[in-house]
Each structure stands twice: as structure tokens, then as C-alpha cells.
Write a protein that holds these residues in place. Structure first.
Motif, PDB file in Angstrom:
ATOM      1  N   SER A   1      89.635  83.750   7.286  1.00  0.00           N
ATOM      2  CA  SER A   1      89.529  85.040   6.634  1.00  0.00           C
ATOM      3  C   SER A   1      89.166  84.874   5.165  1.00  0.00           C
ATOM      4  O   SER A   1      89.652  83.965   4.477  1.00  0.00           O
ATOM      5  CB  SER A   1      90.844  85.802   6.773  1.00  0.00           C
ATOM      6  N   SER A   2      88.319  85.776   4.678  1.00  0.00           N
ATOM      7  CA  SER A   2      87.974  85.745   3.252  1.00  0.00           C
ATOM      8  C   SER A   2      89.176  86.127   2.394  1.00  0.00           C
ATOM      9  O   SER A   2      89.255  85.741   1.223  1.00  0.00           O
ATOM     10  CB  SER A   2      86.800  86.686   2.976  1.00  0.00           C
ATOM     11  N   ARG A   3      90.124  86.891   2.949  1.00  0.00           N
ATOM     12  CA  ARG A   3      91.349  87.210   2.199  1.00  0.00           C
ATOM     13  C   ARG A   3      92.126  85.949   1.888  1.00  0.00           C
ATOM     14  O   ARG A   3      92.662  85.782   0.783  1.00  0.00           O
ATOM     15  CB  ARG A   3      92.225  88.167   2.998  1.00  0.00           C
ATOM     16  N   GLU A   4      92.203  85.046   2.854  1.00  0.00           N
ATOM     17  CA  GLU A   4      92.903  83.792   2.620  1.00  0.00           C
ATOM     18  C   GLU A   4      92.203  82.980   1.538  1.00  0.00           C
ATOM     19  O   GLU A   4      92.858  82.321   0.723  1.00  0.00           O
ATOM     20  CB  GLU A   4      92.991  82.996   3.917  1.00  0.00           C
ATOM     21  N   MET A   5      90.875  83.016   1.525  1.00  0.00           N
ATOM     22  CA  MET A   5      90.139  82.283   0.499  1.00  0.00           C
ATOM     23  C   MET A   5      90.440  82.841  -0.887  1.00  0.00           C
ATOM     24  O   MET A   5      90.665  82.088  -1.843  1.00  0.00           O
ATOM     25  CB  MET A   5      88.644  82.340   0.789  1.00  0.00           C
ATOM     26  N   LEU A   6      90.455  84.183  -1.017  1.00  0.00           N
ATOM     27  CA  LEU A   6      90.756  84.780  -2.314  1.00  0.00           C
ATOM     28  C   LEU A   6      92.180  84.473  -2.756  1.00  0.00           C
ATOM     29  O   LEU A   6      92.428  84.186  -3.935  1.00  0.00           O
ATOM     30  CB  LEU A   6      90.536  86.295  -2.238  1.00  0.00           C
ATOM     31  N   GLN A   7      93.122  84.526  -1.810  1.00  0.00           N
ATOM     32  CA  GLN A   7      94.506  84.216  -2.150  1.00  0.00           C
ATOM     33  C   GLN A   7      94.648  82.758  -2.568  1.00  0.00           C
ATOM     34  O   GLN A   7      95.377  82.428  -3.511  1.00  0.00           O
ATOM     35  CB  GLN A   7      95.413  84.515  -0.968  1.00  0.00           C
TER      36      GLN A   7
END
Length: 251
Positions: free
Chosen positions: A81-87
Motif C-alpha cells: 500500500s502507498s499508505r504504508e510507504m508514506l507512513q
């Protein structure tokens, strides 16, 4: 005479030209002959052939003659997930997570058993799929026993950083209130149960990563939750680390 000499030189040049034409025709025939034998650019196992000997094949045909699969090492394609990358980037920038490129990738087989060989991330895509909100990772995994086969579905545990003194709590020890807030039932120093709000970020295996609300050494109740309530004294049977099984105490 000069005429005879000119004729001989002309015949010699004509013969040399004919020789070069013959060499070119031979080279062209060798090129065409080489097309009849196809060498694979990679090593691996070849599957069933799509054609048999004597069948007509043509250049640039859509049907492949055969497929060669490289089995050792083998590539495992993952999505994240791109959310995990941002986090992850935010935690690296804040210093709560230390970056490292040496963490191995653990592969989980379809039946839930861990694969005994660990892989390494080869590369990650530089774009996000707008339909899924995820990006792709490719992992190189040793496969000497050919346990992993092309087309097989596996899961992977990918580590991108190290957090010192992190707190993990089994998932059954974290509950949600009707308002959506997460909390845990904790046994204090007087062996009394108290409900404590906690903040969790992500799941790692079968545990939650705790961001706040708990400290090292806190005893979290993970079994017998239906028998207890806040303010009740309990008898604790510590099973593993901070995980505890609570039963109502006497008195």
C-alpha cells in the motif's frame, strides 16, 4: 600482349567478386539455419511444447514454442500500500525508525508454513497503481529445492527499518470501544484490572505495534477477558512476556 594481361586481370577480379558473392550467400544461409535452432537466453526448466517436430512455424507468431521458467533463484512479486510507504517515510524522517537495507524478506507459503529460505528486495516500482493505490516490489528468493513454483500465491513479511524497544501486543489483547477507540485490559501492580486506552499503528504478524498507552513491563490480559472487568482483583498466570491470562481473584 597488353590485351591478354587485361583479360587475365579482369577474369581474376571477376573470380574474386564471385567468391565474395558465394561467401555472402553462405553467411545468409548460415543465418537462416541458425534460426531453426533456438537457444534460451536464461537457464531453467522448460515446460510442455506448444508445437511438435515437423509443424509449421513462422517468424513473429503469437504462439510461443515453449516457455522456460527460471526456478533458482525465483522472483516473488508483491504489492504494498502507498499508505504504508508514506507512513514509513514519515517515521524515518521523525527518527522513530532506523533505515536498513539488510533486513531479509520472510516468505509464508500457501498452507501458512514459513519458507526456510529468506529473500532480498531486488527493486520497487517508482509509480503507484491508481486503481489499487499500491505499488509493486520484486523479491529474489533462493529456491534450490524448487519448492516455489511460478504462479504460486505466497505472503511475505517485508522489513524496511528497525525500531528499538518497540512494544508488540497480541491482537486478542486489544479491543475497541463503541466509539472506535482502542484499549487494553492491564493488570496493575496491585493485581487489579484497569482499562487503559492505547494507540496502535500496524499489524506485525499476529500482534499490534503499540504507539502509546503501554510501557515495557505492563501486563496485558489476552485470555479470560470475558470473565473480568475494570476494578476487579485477579490472579495472573503469566504465560509469555507481558501476555497474561486472568481469572477473578478471591476476596
Amino acid at each position: 600482349s597488353q590485351q591478354e594481361l587485361d583479360n587475365v586481370n579482369s577474369a581474376l577480379l571477376q573470380a574474386e567478386a564471385d567468391l565474395e558473392v558465394a561467401k555472402a550467400a553462405l553467411a545468409s544461409s548460415e543465418v537462416l539455419l541458425n534460426y531453426s535452432r533456438i537457444a534460451s537466453p536464461i537457464g531453467g526448466r522448460i515446460g510442455r511444447s506448444s508445437v511438435t517436430q515437423g509443424a509449421l512455424v513462422t517468424a513473429n507468431q503469437s504462439e510461443a514454442l515453449a516457455t522456460v521458467q527460471q526456478l533458482d533463484p525465483i522472483y516473488v512479486d508483491l504489492t504494498r500500500s502507498s499508505r504504508e510507504m508514506l507512513q514509513l517515510r514519515r517515521e524515518l524522517a521523525e527518527g522513530t525508525l532506523q533505515a536498513t537495507d539488510e533486513l531479509p524478506v520472510k516468505i509464508i507459503l500457501e498452507d501458512g508454513t514459513p519458507y526456510r529460505h529468506e529473500g532480498k528486495v531486488a527493486f520497487s516500482e517508482v509509480y503507484v497503481d491508481p486503481t489499487t493505490g499500491s505499488y509493486s516490489l520484486r523479491v529474489v528468493v533462493p529456491n534450490p529445492d524448487h519448492t516455489l513454483l511460478p504462479g504460486m500465491y505466497v505472503r511475505a513479511v517485508v522489513g524496511n527499518g528497525v525500531r528499538e524497544n518497540a512494544i508488540l501486543v497480541p491482537m486478542q489483547g486489544i479491543a475497541r470501544s463503541p466509539t472506535g477507540e482502542t484499549y487494553a485490559m492491564v493488570v496493575n501492580g496491585e493485581s487489579v484490572v484497569e482499562q487503559r486506552p492505547v494507540q496502535v499503528s500496524r499489524a506485525i504478524g499476529g500482534k499490534w505495534l503499540v504507539e502509546g498507552g503501554l510501557s515495557a513491563g505492563d501486563r496485558v490480559v489476552v485470555q479470560g477477558l470475558q470473565k473480568i472487568r475494570p476494578g476487579v482483583p485477579v490472579r495472573v498466570d503469566e504465560t509469555a512476556g507481558a501476555a497474561a491470562q486472568a481469572a477473578p481473584g478471591e476476596g
